[in-house]
Motif scaffolding. Sequence first.
Motif, PDB file in Angstrom:
ATOM      1  N   ALA A 276      31.689 -13.821   2.070  1.00 11.14           N
ATOM      2  CA  ALA A 276      30.894 -14.952   1.564  1.00 11.14           C
ATOM      3  C   ALA A 276      31.543 -16.275   1.971  1.00 11.14           C
ATOM      4  O   ALA A 276      30.847 -17.220   2.387  1.00 11.14           O
ATOM      5  CB  ALA A 276      30.767 -14.860   0.048  1.00 11.14           C
ATOM      6  N   VAL A 277      32.861 -16.369   1.879  1.00 16.03           N
ATOM      7  CA  VAL A 277      33.557 -17.610   2.212  1.00 16.03           C
ATOM      8  C   VAL A 277      33.452 -17.902   3.710  1.00 16.03           C
ATOM      9  O   VAL A 277      33.190 -19.036   4.122  1.00 16.03           O
ATOM     10  CB  VAL A 277      35.030 -17.550   1.740  1.00 16.03           C
ATOM     11  N   ARG A 278      33.604 -16.847   4.546  1.00 11.95           N
ATOM     12  CA  ARG A 278      33.466 -17.044   6.001  1.00 11.95           C
ATOM     13  C   ARG A 278      32.063 -17.533   6.359  1.00 11.95           C
ATOM     14  O   ARG A 278      31.883 -18.397   7.215  1.00 11.95           O
ATOM     15  CB  ARG A 278      33.770 -15.737   6.749  1.00 11.95           C
ATOM     16  N   GLY A 441      28.000 -17.631  -2.641  1.00 16.66           N
ATOM     17  CA  GLY A 441      27.537 -16.279  -2.345  1.00 16.66           C
ATOM     18  C   GLY A 441      27.615 -15.390  -3.557  1.00 16.66           C
ATOM     19  O   GLY A 441      28.015 -15.822  -4.641  1.00 16.66           O
ATOM     20  N   MET A 442      27.197 -14.120  -3.344  1.00 13.50           N
ATOM     21  CA  MET A 442      27.198 -13.140  -4.440  1.00 13.50           C
ATOM     22  C   MET A 442      27.796 -11.832  -3.917  1.00 13.50           C
ATOM     23  O   MET A 442      27.562 -11.457  -2.772  1.00 13.50           O
ATOM     24  CB  MET A 442      25.763 -12.850  -4.896  1.00 13.50           C
ATOM     25  N   GLY A 449      33.071 -18.287  -5.292  1.00 15.45           N
ATOM     26  CA  GLY A 449      33.279 -19.723  -5.124  1.00 15.45           C
ATOM     27  C   GLY A 449      34.002 -20.069  -3.828  1.00 15.45           C
ATOM     28  O   GLY A 449      34.917 -19.368  -3.405  1.00 15.45           O
ATOM     29  N   LEU A 450      33.547 -21.155  -3.194  1.00 15.22           N
ATOM     30  CA  LEU A 450      34.234 -21.719  -2.027  1.00 15.22           C
ATOM     31  C   LEU A 450      35.172 -22.804  -2.537  1.00 15.22           C
ATOM     32  O   LEU A 450      34.755 -23.689  -3.295  1.00 15.22           O
ATOM     33  CB  LEU A 450      33.204 -22.338  -1.072  1.00 15.22           C
ATOM     34  N   HIS A 451      36.435 -22.723  -2.134  1.00 16.04           N
ATOM     35  CA  HIS A 451      37.440 -23.668  -2.621  1.00 16.04           C
ATOM     36  C   HIS A 451      37.756 -24.687  -1.539  1.00 16.04           C
ATOM     37  O   HIS A 451      38.077 -24.313  -0.406  1.00 16.04           O
ATOM     38  CB  HIS A 451      38.717 -22.885  -2.978  1.00 16.04           C
ATOM     39  N   VAL A 472      21.551 -27.513   2.275  1.00 20.46           N
ATOM     40  CA  VAL A 472      20.994 -26.512   3.194  1.00 20.46           C
ATOM     41  C   VAL A 472      21.157 -25.078   2.690  1.00 20.46           C
ATOM     42  O   VAL A 472      20.820 -24.127   3.397  1.00 20.46           O
ATOM     43  CB  VAL A 472      21.631 -26.633   4.607  1.00 20.46           C
ATOM     44  N   THR A 473      21.693 -24.898   1.487  1.00 28.50           N
ATOM     45  CA  THR A 473      21.836 -23.547   0.924  1.00 28.50           C
ATOM     46  C   THR A 473      21.292 -23.532  -0.516  1.00 28.50           C
ATOM     47  O   THR A 473      21.092 -24.591  -1.119  1.00 28.50           O
ATOM     48  CB  THR A 473      23.323 -23.105   0.873  1.00 28.50           C
TER      49      THR A 473
END
Lengths: 484, 95
Positions: A276-278, A441-442, A449-451, A472-473
């Motif tokens: 999800a982070v990528r 993401g899930m 979470g994106l940090h 955009v998301t």
Amino acid sequence: MHSMTLVELRDGLQRGDFSSRDVVAGLLERIEARDGELNAFITVTAEQAMDVAGRADDARANGGAGALNGLPLVHKDIFCTRDVLTTCGSRMLEDFVSPYDAAVVERLASAGAIMLGKTNMDEFAMGSSNETSYYGPVRNPWDLSRSPGGSSGGSAAAVAARLTPAATGTDTGGSIRQPAALTNTVGIKPTYGRVSRYGMIAFASSLDQAGVITRTADDAALLLKVMSGFDERDSTSIDHPVPDYEALIGKPIKGLRIGMVRQHFDAGLDEGCATAVREALSELERQGAVLSEVDLPNLDYCVPTYYVVAPAECSSNLSRFDGVRFGHRADNVEDLLDLYCSSRGEGFGAEVKRRIMTGTYVLSAGYYDAYYLQAQKVRHLISDDFRRAFESVDLIAGPTAPEPAFGLGDKTDDPITMYLNDIYTIGANLAGLPALSAPCGMVDGLPVGLHLVGPHWSEETLLQAAHQYQLVTDWHKACPEAYK
Amino acid sequence: MSLDKEQVQHIAMLARLRLADDEFAETVDKLSRIVDFVDQLSAAPTADVVPMAHPLNQTQRLRPDAVTEADDRDHIQENAPETADGLYLVPRVIE
């Protein structure tokens, strides 16, 4: 109306679509109906909130409205609120009615915000799961058998369950960002010294910083602008200009240099979270951000450094609770020493006692150099790692937490397992840097979470990157099914 | 166990904390695990490193030594467990 953001509510109020009284009454009803299962609130200030809402409606009609006029929010129960119960999640302060308002509370109220209540938290903010609260754990609205994270778990759960559009929080090692990641909300911890700590019950004074939890980056920008700024009553408050965050976040991120931390994607990170982070980073790249890899070679020292420095400071800060001036006092004591020991023994929970004792130990004669002084040296190394990384990038990005929300009770047996949940967030506190978590993401129906971490005073860049990502998301719009 | 019961008893006394008998075994075990965990700091390369004093290298600001707050004693003492005539009461200290 309960799913509207602060900015949407502000616009609706200005257009006259509804009144502040409508908004507040609706949310209070929802808190009454739904908080039984979540336990996100320690106190609901219904009557006071309706009074303030009435005044906000009058102010709007008379043209004297502040930037947050009539907008509802909740405060973590670590902030002192005049004539309202302020427990800090502890039995020690079970009956403590604060004689004054914290600076954060004061600033938000002066701008017209309405407090709906005070939220549950780990006792004295010491915990990463909300399970150390004397008032019982908070449940994660995404799955009631799981933790919402901590220590600002009540704030995060309340925002995620649409019981409030926004909440204040505090972050000493990740206490805003980790619960934000685990509940699909936005959480920002500003630069050390950005927001006044006056009236915010102290845990570790060289690390504590107040911030907010919201559902969007623009709501966070709106609140942060009001909360930030110099306050002479906090001796660590720094006099630095406050930008108009809301105006700055609209700028595209073309050319923004983002560093991915190589060590963050090593063993220990859940695979779904990593993916999800990528993905999120690729999205930022599509918008023009320039990605590269950076190193934080001393990352593994962050958690042990924190667990020397934070307990040392907490053992000193919490010495004020003596059973004499305020807080819990034991009955039937033999003498003054017994009064201190018994009042503190009864008033503090197990985790708080452990941290006070860890701090006492690392500061005691014969151990100070080996632990406390050594930890402050390592803290310098960690801080230098960030400084070097920011020579080549504008922001650092990675996961906020190593895994999605974990089950209540899963990590209570081993303190170290619990402490390691903050491995990615603690560095920002040790170095005094601003940092933000945003939904990205899930994994199996649970949020990731994106940090983002930036150099000192880069809040606007963090908020800008998160806002441009949210344009955009749709991850931040995802709502737990039962709370739609 | 890196800490024994006597050490934990000593630390608890320094911290002015009374631990109930049933809290003891768990406290010794968990505190030992925490101390073992932070022991890894001794391996960090800190030979020429200065201890950090402030995350932004700021010095502590001082204010003039002047009275700035109004007397709010009665309101503040509403939170005190026991007071009399504006004083905080504690068990007798001097016989």
